[in-house]
Motif scaffolding. Structure first.
Motif, PDB file in Angstrom:
ATOM      1  N   SER A  90      41.464 -32.260 -33.978  1.00 35.55           N
ATOM      2  CA  SER A  90      42.768 -32.044 -33.345  1.00 35.55           C
ATOM      3  C   SER A  90      43.065 -33.067 -32.257  1.00 35.55           C
ATOM      4  N   GLY A  91      42.011 -33.550 -31.589  1.00 33.48           N
ATOM      5  CA  GLY A  91      42.228 -34.555 -30.546  1.00 33.48           C
ATOM      6  C   GLY A  91      42.881 -35.811 -31.105  1.00 33.48           C
TER       7      GLY A  91
ATOM      8  N   TYR B 181      46.648 -35.651 -30.968  1.00 31.63           N
ATOM      9  CA  TYR B 181      47.214 -35.959 -29.641  1.00 31.63           C
ATOM     10  C   TYR B 181      47.120 -37.465 -29.369  1.00 31.63           C
TER      11      TYR B 181
ATOM     12  N   GLY C 148      42.491 -41.965 -25.177  1.00 32.69           N
ATOM     13  CA  GLY C 148      42.076 -40.607 -24.817  1.00 32.69           C
ATOM     14  C   GLY C 148      42.792 -40.146 -23.550  1.00 32.69           C
TER      15      GLY C 148
ATOM     16  N   SER D 255      45.562 -37.074 -23.155  1.00 31.11           N
ATOM     17  CA  SER D 255      45.432 -35.919 -22.261  1.00 31.11           C
ATOM     18  C   SER D 255      46.665 -35.780 -21.365  1.00 31.11           C
TER      19      SER D 255
ATOM     20  N   ALA E 105      49.203 -34.065 -23.602  1.00 30.17           N
ATOM     21  CA  ALA E 105      48.680 -32.747 -23.992  1.00 30.17           C
ATOM     22  C   ALA E 105      48.952 -31.666 -22.952  1.00 30.17           C
TER      23      ALA E 105
ATOM     24  N   ARG F  30      52.496 -29.564 -27.353  1.00 37.28           N
ATOM     25  CA  ARG F  30      51.508 -28.680 -27.980  1.00 37.28           C
ATOM     26  C   ARG F  30      52.168 -27.848 -29.082  1.00 37.28           C
TER      27      ARG F  30
ATOM     28  N   GLN G 286      48.368 -28.402 -37.105  1.00 37.70           N
ATOM     29  CA  GLN G 286      46.933 -28.115 -37.054  1.00 37.70           C
ATOM     30  C   GLN G 286      46.596 -26.961 -37.986  1.00 37.70           C
TER      31      GLN G 286
ATOM     32  N   MET H 215      40.855 -24.708 -29.943  1.00 40.15           N
ATOM     33  CA  MET H 215      40.769 -24.214 -31.326  1.00 40.15           C
ATOM     34  C   MET H 215      40.505 -22.712 -31.338  1.00 40.15           C
TER      35      MET H 215
ATOM     36  N   ARG I  14      39.821 -37.074 -17.120  1.00 39.64           N
ATOM     37  CA  ARG I  14      40.424 -36.461 -18.299  1.00 39.64           C
ATOM     38  C   ARG I  14      40.008 -34.992 -18.417  1.00 39.64           C
TER      39      ARG I  14
ATOM     40  N   ARG J 134      45.033 -27.732 -16.628  1.00 36.19           N
ATOM     41  CA  ARG J 134      46.435 -27.647 -17.046  1.00 36.19           C
ATOM     42  C   ARG J 134      46.840 -26.184 -17.279  1.00 36.19           C
TER      43      ARG J 134
END
Ligand code: C5P
Length: 223
Positions: free
Chosen positions: A34-35, A38, A96, A100, A103, A109, A116, A132, A180, A187
């Motif tokens: 899933s990363g 993003y 990366g 983030s 994200a 999302r 996903q 997940m 990160r 968040r």
């Protein structure tokens, strides 16, 4: 009867990719990184000169991306976005960090949520990321939350990047990973936290074979 899911969550550099690849090939199940979604979206927004803070436009872009994952090992991995292989850019630590940032946005999302879930196909799915087990597949039959010390994770990520021919300074990488993780943990939406029913595995002192041994035990006891 919906296809089974194993959720693997945890911070960056903890070895989720290795675990997910290993499990997918042993069980013959599908895999969701899933990363990468993003990361791909952040790169595509940048390429389209969309301000990453303009999260509605970033979210809208998600629907326009044709994404294909290819290759069974880390070495032969290819990620085709609208036909072009972008695996190298996708895997950089800079990307990366951008991932983030976007994200944190609820709109982003939400735009990636169904995408996903579409990976959930028989005979089963092993999915890795941050949410997940908490958000995307709350009904997963097994939820694993991997942890490792920050130093160990920075080392693992450095090895991984240098194997891909990217030059990294451990100190810089370590600082980037910490920043990160802090953003991911704090968040408001879908923060990095273990699901209440997740099994935590601290992999700091474990080699890959030992991690798989632990997971095999879990798979046996959970049927
Ligand atoms: O796992 P990876 O390092 O590729 O993820 C990049 C970033 O994407 C993470 O730092 C996180 O901010 C975001 N992400 C997320 N939810 C996921 C997977 C990744 O917010 N399920």
């Amino acid at each position: 009867q919906r296809a089974q899911v194993i959720a693997v969550d945890g911070p960056s550099g903890v070895g989720k990719g290795m675990v997910v690849r290993g499990l997918a090939s042993r069980l013959g199940w599908h895999r969701l990184d899933s990363g990468a979604l993003y990361r791909i979206l952040a790169l595509a927004a940048q390429a389209a000169s969309i301000d990453l803070a303009d999260t509605d436009r970033v979210a809208a872009l998600a629907a326009k991306l044709d994404i294909r994952f290819d290759g069974d090992t880390e070495e032969d991995e290819r990620i085709l976005v609208n036909g072009t292989d972008v695996v190298k850019e996708v895997r950089s630590e800079t990307t990366g960090g951008l991932a983030s940032q976007i994200a944190t946005a609820p709109a982003v999302r939400a735009a990636l949520l169904q995408r996903q879930r579409d990976f959930r196909v028989a005979p089963g799915l092993i999915a890795d990321g941050r949410d997940m087990g908490t958000v995307v597949f709350p009904d997963a039959g097994l939820k694993i939350f991997l942890t490792a010390s920050a130093e160990e994770r920075a080392k693992r990520r450095a090895n991984q990047l240098s194997a891909r021919g990217q030059v990294v300074r451990l100190a810089d990488l370590s600082a980037e990973i910490r920043a990160r993780d802090e953003r991911d943990r704090t968040r408001a939406v879908a923060p990095l936290v273990p699901a209440p029913d997740a099994v935590e595995i601290d992999t700091s002192l474990l080699n890959p074979a030992q991690v798989f041994e632990r997971i095999d035990e879990l798979l046996k006891t959970r049927g």
